[in-house]
Design a protein around this motif. Sequence first.
Motif, PDB file in Angstrom:
ATOM      1  N   GLY A   1      -4.103  -9.124   3.316  1.00 23.71           N
ATOM      2  CA  GLY A   1      -3.689  -7.309   3.736  1.00 23.71           C
ATOM      3  C   GLY A   1      -3.073  -6.446   3.575  1.00 23.71           C
ATOM      4  O   GLY A   1      -2.916  -5.182   3.571  1.00 23.71           O
ATOM      5  N   ASP A   2      -1.977  -7.077   2.139  1.00 23.29           N
ATOM      6  CA  ASP A   2      -1.268  -6.409   1.744  1.00 23.29           C
ATOM      7  C   ASP A   2      -2.078  -5.268   0.616  1.00 23.29           C
ATOM      8  O   ASP A   2      -2.710  -5.832  -0.051  1.00 23.29           O
ATOM      9  CB  ASP A   2      -0.281  -7.294   0.773  1.00 23.29           C
ATOM     10  N   ARG A   3      -1.693  -4.558   0.329  1.00 25.62           N
ATOM     11  CA  ARG A   3      -2.058  -4.024  -0.714  1.00 25.62           C
ATOM     12  C   ARG A   3      -1.602  -3.965  -2.817  1.00 25.62           C
ATOM     13  O   ARG A   3      -0.164  -4.263  -2.153  1.00 25.62           O
ATOM     14  CB  ARG A   3      -1.145  -1.815  -0.709  1.00 25.62           C
ATOM     15  N   VAL A   4      -1.636  -4.086  -3.278  1.00 24.35           N
ATOM     16  CA  VAL A   4      -1.344  -4.647  -4.322  1.00 24.35           C
ATOM     17  C   VAL A   4      -2.005  -3.776  -6.040  1.00 24.35           C
ATOM     18  O   VAL A   4      -3.327  -2.857  -5.465  1.00 24.35           O
ATOM     19  CB  VAL A   4      -1.955  -6.072  -4.505  1.00 24.35           C
ATOM     20  N   SER A   5      -1.570  -3.759  -6.929  1.00 22.25           N
ATOM     21  CA  SER A   5      -2.079  -2.699  -7.443  1.00 22.25           C
ATOM     22  C   SER A   5      -2.859  -4.060  -9.116  1.00 22.25           C
ATOM     23  O   SER A   5      -1.512  -5.088  -9.149  1.00 22.25           O
ATOM     24  CB  SER A   5      -0.936  -1.757  -8.267  1.00 22.25           C
TER      25      SER A   5
ATOM     26  N   PRO B   1     -11.637  -0.062  -9.274  1.00 20.08           N
ATOM     27  CA  PRO B   1     -10.303   0.271  -9.492  1.00 20.08           C
ATOM     28  C   PRO B   1      -9.630  -0.527  -9.425  1.00 20.08           C
ATOM     29  O   PRO B   1      -9.421  -1.542  -9.510  1.00 20.08           O
ATOM     30  CB  PRO B   1     -10.279   0.504  -7.695  1.00 20.08           C
ATOM     31  N   THR B   2      -8.111  -0.277  -9.562  1.00 22.72           N
ATOM     32  CA  THR B   2      -6.483  -0.626 -10.274  1.00 22.72           C
ATOM     33  C   THR B   2      -6.096  -1.168  -8.556  1.00 22.72           C
ATOM     34  O   THR B   2      -5.125  -1.847  -8.930  1.00 22.72           O
ATOM     35  CB  THR B   2      -6.139  -0.578 -11.291  1.00 22.72           C
ATOM     36  N   THR B   3      -6.060  -0.270  -7.948  1.00 18.34           N
ATOM     37  CA  THR B   3      -5.545  -1.347  -7.069  1.00 18.34           C
ATOM     38  C   THR B   3      -6.416  -1.081  -5.279  1.00 18.34           C
ATOM     39  O   THR B   3      -7.724  -0.531  -5.065  1.00 18.34           O
ATOM     40  CB  THR B   3      -4.613   0.486  -6.015  1.00 18.34           C
ATOM     41  N   GLY B   4      -6.122  -2.786  -4.529  1.00 20.72           N
ATOM     42  CA  GLY B   4      -6.692  -2.458  -3.973  1.00 20.72           C
ATOM     43  C   GLY B   4      -6.083  -4.123  -2.823  1.00 20.72           C
ATOM     44  O   GLY B   4      -4.741  -3.510  -1.854  1.00 20.72           O
ATOM     45  N   THR B   5      -6.411  -4.724  -2.081  1.00 19.46           N
ATOM     46  CA  THR B   5      -6.361  -5.469  -0.709  1.00 19.46           C
ATOM     47  C   THR B   5      -6.644  -6.674  -0.652  1.00 19.46           C
ATOM     48  O   THR B   5      -7.524  -7.562  -0.554  1.00 19.46           O
ATOM     49  CB  THR B   5      -6.965  -4.819   0.955  1.00 19.46           C
ATOM     50  N   VAL B   6      -5.557  -7.211  -0.277  1.00 25.00           N
ATOM     51  CA  VAL B   6      -5.477  -9.182  -0.675  1.00 25.00           C
ATOM     52  C   VAL B   6      -6.276  -9.866   1.025  1.00 25.00           C
ATOM     53  O   VAL B   6      -6.092  -9.091   1.484  1.00 25.00           O
ATOM     54  CB  VAL B   6      -4.528  -9.737   0.059  1.00 25.00           C
ATOM     55  N   HIS B   7      -7.363 -10.252   0.198  1.00 24.50           N
ATOM     56  CA  HIS B   7      -8.445 -10.549   1.201  1.00 24.50           C
ATOM     57  C   HIS B   7      -8.386 -12.081   1.529  1.00 24.50           C
ATOM     58  O   HIS B   7      -8.525 -12.731   2.280  1.00 24.50           O
ATOM     59  CB  HIS B   7     -10.061 -11.022  -0.002  1.00 24.50           C
ATOM     60  N   SER B   8      -7.478 -12.895   0.064  1.00 28.36           N
ATOM     61  CA  SER B   8      -7.005 -14.308   0.710  1.00 28.36           C
ATOM     62  C   SER B   8      -5.801 -14.528  -0.030  1.00 28.36           C
ATOM     63  O   SER B   8      -6.354 -14.438  -0.926  1.00 28.36           O
ATOM     64  CB  SER B   8      -8.136 -15.493   0.851  1.00 28.36           C
ATOM     65  N   GLU B   9      -5.320 -15.866  -0.329  1.00 32.65           N
ATOM     66  CA  GLU B   9      -4.230 -16.154  -1.188  1.00 32.65           C
ATOM     67  C   GLU B   9      -3.475 -17.249  -1.038  1.00 32.65           C
ATOM     68  O   GLU B   9      -4.027 -17.906   0.111  1.00 32.65           O
ATOM     69  CB  GLU B   9      -2.853 -14.888  -1.147  1.00 32.65           C
TER      70      GLU B   9
END
Length: 125
Positions: free
Chosen positions: A103-107, A58-66
């Motif tokens: 937890g942010d949504r990113v594409s 998928p091309t959209t997901g969630t930030v797991h760690s940064e």
Amino acid sequence: MSGSEPSADRLDYVEWADRLRDGELLGQECAECGHTTAAPKAACAQCGSRTIATVTLPTTGTVHSETTIAVAPEGFEGEYQVAVVRLGDAKILGRIDDTVDIGDRVSFTDVVTADDHPAPVFTPV
Ligand SMILES: [Zn+2]
């Protein structure tokens, strides 16, 4: 079944990188346990099975760690953020365009190349 023959569907790094440059994120899904990885591997990272199929992630997901890279590699400017992004069951390290929190949504929006190795770029959605 010998269990040791390479699968015809084996995804190698060169193909993975070529497809990424074309804007497609490939991963591998295990036929035994269903675990998905975002990078080419010879065997399932979870159960060790070699029965793995190439899939499009998928091309959209969630930030797991940064984390923020303060000293950029040669050819890049200033600070930038990188994140491990969860795409479905798979996790991939990418560059962040803008800034994100866990937890942010990113594409998946772009590809950046450093030292001849492409990496995905994600943008907050
Ligand atoms: Zn598995």
